[in-house]
Scaffold this active site. Structure first.
Site, PDB file in Angstrom:
ATOM      1  N   TYR A 148       0.803  -1.224   0.000  1.00 54.17           N
ATOM      2  CA  TYR A 148       0.000   0.000   0.000  1.00 54.17           C
ATOM      3  C   TYR A 148       0.834   1.272   0.000  1.00 54.17           C
ATOM      4  O   TYR A 148       0.291   2.366  -0.076  1.00 54.17           O
ATOM      5  CB  TYR A 148      -0.878   0.039   1.257  1.00 54.17           C
ATOM      6  CG  TYR A 148      -2.275  -0.464   1.044  1.00 54.17           C
ATOM      7  CD1 TYR A 148      -2.495  -1.756   0.621  1.00 54.17           C
ATOM      8  CD2 TYR A 148      -3.369   0.352   1.281  1.00 54.17           C
ATOM      9  CE1 TYR A 148      -3.765  -2.234   0.439  1.00 54.17           C
ATOM     10  CE2 TYR A 148      -4.643  -0.114   1.098  1.00 54.17           C
ATOM     11  CZ  TYR A 148      -4.838  -1.412   0.675  1.00 54.17           C
ATOM     12  OH  TYR A 148      -6.102  -1.879   0.503  1.00 54.17           O
ATOM     13  N   ASP A 308      -7.020  -4.979   5.178  1.00 57.38           N
ATOM     14  CA  ASP A 308      -8.091  -4.426   4.360  1.00 57.38           C
ATOM     15  C   ASP A 308      -9.150  -5.514   4.095  1.00 57.38           C
ATOM     16  O   ASP A 308     -10.352  -5.313   4.312  1.00 57.38           O
ATOM     17  CB  ASP A 308      -7.476  -3.942   3.036  1.00 57.38           C
ATOM     18  CG  ASP A 308      -8.377  -2.976   2.313  1.00 57.38           C
ATOM     19  OD1 ASP A 308      -9.445  -2.648   2.856  1.00 57.38           O
ATOM     20  OD2 ASP A 308      -8.024  -2.547   1.204  1.00 57.38           O
TER      21      ASP A 308
END
Ligand code: NAD
Length: 423
Positions: A148, A308
């Site tokens: 990320y 996530d």
């Protein structure tokens, strides 16, 4: 204006405290005022005027852009730095322009390294699983590293070509299946990044009498990044929390040296002494286990991408994103932003049907962070009581056998009434 400060590692919260808030785009204008009224009612009910929140609006997202020409004005960041704790509604992701995501920008600027997501079921809410009451987990998702980090190069660009050249010529990499048409991403996972996340998760487990912490990773395949996360996590647990935890590494060691019975004996003893059991689980198996044996997991420490996926699956198991709260926190500096975890829901904005519970439950987390737990508890009780009576916004009420669909404002008033009626 009364500010929160952090002195010697402890938050000092004045009785009349100023909390900056970002209203949010889309449904933000509907959920934010309802949420503030609920919080005000709970604080007034519990502390009878002794404590109070003064809300201070700060701008971000579409509202900021319309008024200032900027998506995330410096003033907003400065206020958040000054007041330490803030709350926000959902923000539109700007299309074009320099900012990829306002949420990511906020997290990076304030180095909010923990994305905290508690997941529990409320009686009355319809769930797709048989025993949702067994789901009670708190996810600590690492917020600043991993794939990320945004270090990536698009296929066909000179940068991708340069990176490929470096890999093949300097690093002797031969494993790229289709080199000419590949995009590339980099996955940094560090000892410091892992340790501060794992430390926060274990401290939370100790402070909240949670039975175990599980490191969720894919270290069997990504040995140095995800595998590193697991090893550094165990190292930290044994080094910094020696007397308070029992790790599955210790268990394995006893098993190898003295046999399975002795290892089980040591584990049972640690449980009886209320030590926190530190274990790990491969991510794919973990997702399966959350459905099969959710009661075996309490606090979860994991990296950004796994976190996530896990957050959304667990949220769905207890009723969906409309009631999933969240926060982004730096436990070292004290900076914390509590937030609705859903987006701006443009398809229902302006209709007075949005469920405000995600933001409301995020404010419960905020009240707990401030040490105003009693006010948080009374809100949670009121929400549960309303759901049990089948009184909810449409997204939840439509699945409830005796459900009544309330407008957002009606639901807010119902919760306030229940708070005021609490004995
Ligand atoms: P979304 O979460 O806004 O909506 C997905 C679906 O869930 C929609 O059908 C919506 O009506 C429904 N929904 C969401 N929240 C609800 C609630 N509280 N009550 C009832 N129904 C609800 O996701 P999206 O449509 O993919 O994204 C819309 C915008 O929001 C995009 O610009 C996206 O980038 C942004 N976004 C922001 C955040 C954030 O600020 N934290 C998070 C996700 C998406």
């Amino acid at each position: 204006m009364s500010k929160i400060t952090k002195v010697n590692g402890k938050l000092i919260v004045p009785d009349i405290v100023t909390i900056p808030f970002i209203e949010g785009d889309g449904v933000g204008a509907e959920i934010t005022p309802v949420c503030q009224e609920i919080v005000n009612a709970a604080v007034a009910k519990v502390y009878k005027g002794k404590r109070r929140i003064e809300w201070k609006e700060i701008l971000a997202g579409g509202k900021a852009f319309d008024q200032t020409g900027e998506w995330l004005p410096e003033d907003t960041l400065q206020t958040l730095r000054e007041y330490l704790v803030g709350i926000k509604g959902p923000l539109t992701t700007p299309i074009g322009g320099g900012i990829r995501s306002l949420n990511v920008a906020l997290r990076q600027t304030l180095d909010l390294f923990v994305c905290l997501r508690p997941v529990r079921w409320f009686k009355g809410v319809v769930s797709p699983i048989k025993e949702p009451q067994k789901v009670d987990m708190v996810i600590f998702r690492e917020n600043t590293e991993d794939i990320y980090a945004g270090i990536e190069w698009k296929q066909g660009t000179p940068e991708a070509e340069k990176f490929l050249k470096f890999l093949t010529e300097k690093m002797n990499v031969t494993k790229i299946r289709f080199p000419k048409t590949s995009s590339f991403g980099v996955k940094p996972v560090s000892i410091e990044g892992t340790e501060r996340l794992v430390r926060a998760a274990i401290k939370y487990a100790i402070d909240n009498n949670r039975p175990n912490v599980t490191f969720v990773h894919k270290g069997n395949i990504m040995k140095f990044t995800e595998g590193g996360f697991k090893l550094w996590g165990y190292d930290l647990a044994e080094r910094e929390f020696k007397d308070k935890v029992f790790t599955m590494l210790q268990y394995e060691k006893i098993k190898n040296e003295s046999g399975a019975d002795k290892a089980k004996e040591a584990l049972d003893k640690a449980k009886a002494e209320h030590k926190i059991i530190i274990k790990d689980c491969i991510c794919d198996a973990f997702l399966q286990n959350t459905l099969l044996i959710p009661e075996e997991y309490s606090v979860i420490a994991t990296m950004n991408l796994n976190g996530d996926y896990i957050s959304d699956q667990l949220a769905a198991m207890v009723g969906g994103i409309g009631i999933a709260p969240g926060a982004n926190i730096n436990y070292d500096s004290g900076y914390a932003i509590f937030e609705a975890t859903h987006g701006t829901a443009p398809n229902i904005a302006g209709k007075n049907i949005v469920n405000p519970s995600s933001l409301v439950l995020s404010s419960v987390m905020m009240l707990e962070y401030l040490g105003w737990n009693e006010a948080g508890e009374i809100i949670e009780k009121a929400l549960e009581s309303s759901f049990q009576k089948g009184m909810a916004t449409e997204d939840l009420a439509r699945f409830m056998p005796q459900g009544t669909s309330l407008k957002t404002t009606e639901f807010g008033n119902t919760i306030i009434k229940l708070i005021n009626e609490t004995k």
